[in-house]
Design an enzyme around this catalytic site. Structure first.
Site, PDB file in Angstrom:
ATOM      1  N   GLU A  16      37.619  23.958  30.625  1.00 58.37           N
ATOM      2  CA  GLU A  16      38.707  23.553  29.741  1.00 58.37           C
ATOM      3  C   GLU A  16      38.313  22.291  28.973  1.00 58.37           C
ATOM      4  O   GLU A  16      38.415  21.181  29.516  1.00 58.37           O
ATOM      5  CB  GLU A  16      39.968  23.252  30.566  1.00 58.37           C
ATOM      6  CG  GLU A  16      40.488  24.441  31.344  1.00 58.37           C
ATOM      7  CD  GLU A  16      41.975  24.288  31.659  1.00 58.37           C
ATOM      8  OE1 GLU A  16      42.731  25.169  31.234  1.00 58.37           O
ATOM      9  OE2 GLU A  16      42.369  23.292  32.263  1.00 58.37           O
TER      10      GLU A  16
ATOM     11  N   GLY B  27      46.464  21.943  25.002  1.00 67.57           N
ATOM     12  CA  GLY B  27      47.763  21.616  24.420  1.00 67.57           C
ATOM     13  C   GLY B  27      47.706  21.133  22.984  1.00 67.57           C
ATOM     14  O   GLY B  27      48.689  20.598  22.470  1.00 67.57           O
TER      15      GLY B  27
END
Ligand code: PGA
Length: 251
Positions: free
Chosen positions: A170, A176
């Site tokens: 990630e 986000g």
């Protein structure tokens, strides 16, 4: 994607969900998975610990798996506010996310702590999903592959196998933000991760490596098509049943 690696689509709800909405979401995911009847992929949801028991009950029999978002290294004891891997297991979890970048950043979790948490997961019979990923500054400095390698070497316990570990790549800057690496960048990172895993796991070729960071229904097909990507760890888009199911469908 090698057939030996069963794709895993994992939803990380983070600190979201009160009982009514969370149970509706869990039931929505369970209904979709039941209807689809997938045998060729796994679907996991990781609700906040407060909802784990209720969510596990709500999805029972659907094939949807449940996991925790973090665990303490110890099994029990005087650690106010902490939750052990054993407690997660007792609440219906089969998996636990460890070393998410938000915990590395917010709670000062080091590679050594992440590694101890992965070992705690093993002790409790849980499958740890060890998260790694570079920051934007590290990427811009051309240090991505070196950072991933150091995180893997520091965070993966001795004795790892494909049955005992899942890795999630990630990029911190993609979480986000709506930004994602290109498919080529994802493939390059995953190829390097698999190469490093060869020295850390006895059957690295069978070990699942997920991609996470702004995965949604509309980009899942492309991101999941990259070489060595064996599923996704999904944050924001896992909070809507339809969107999450669309990602699972794309796997
Ligand atoms: P995101 O989060 O899908 O909202 O980018 C991913 C994650 O943090 O696991």
């Amino acid at each position: 994607m090698a057939r030996s690696r069963l794709p895993l689509i994992a939803g990380n709800w983070k600190m979201n969900g009160l009982r009514a909405d969370a149970l509706a979401l869990a039931r929505g995911v369970a209904d979709g998975v039941r209807l689809a009847g997938w045998k060729d992929r796994e679907v996991l949801i990781c609700p906040p610990a407060t909802l784990l028991i209720a969510v596990a009950e709500a999805v029972a029999g659907s094939g949807v798996l449940c996991g925790g978002q973090n665990c303490h290294v110890g099994a029990s004891g005087a650690h106010t506010g902490e939750i052990s891997a054993e407690m997660l297991s007792d609440s219906g979890a089969s998996h636990v996310i460890v070393g998410h970048s938000e915990r590395r950043a917010d709670c000062g979790e080091t590679d050594a702590i992440v590694r101890a948490k992965a070992e705690a997961a093993w002790r409790a019979g849980l499958l740890p999903i060890v998260c790694i990923g570079e920051t934007l500054a590290e990427r811009e400095a051309g240090r991505t592959l070196g950072v991933l390698e150091a995180q893997l070497k520091g965070s993966v316990p001795t004795g790892a196998t494909s049955a005992k570990l899942v890795v999630a790549y990630e990029p911190v800057w993609a979480i986000g933000t709506g930004k994602t690496p290109t498919v080529a960048e994802v493939a390059a990172a995953h190829a390097h991760i698999r190469e490093v895993l060869t020295g850390l796991a006895s059957d690295a070729g069978a070990l699942r490596v997920l991609y996470g960071g702004s995965v949604k229904g509309s980009n899942a097909g492309e991101l999941l098509s990259a070489d060595n990507v064996d599923g996704a760890l999904v944050g924001g888009a896992s909070l809507k049943a339809d969107e999450f199911l669309a990602i699972a469908k794309a796997a």
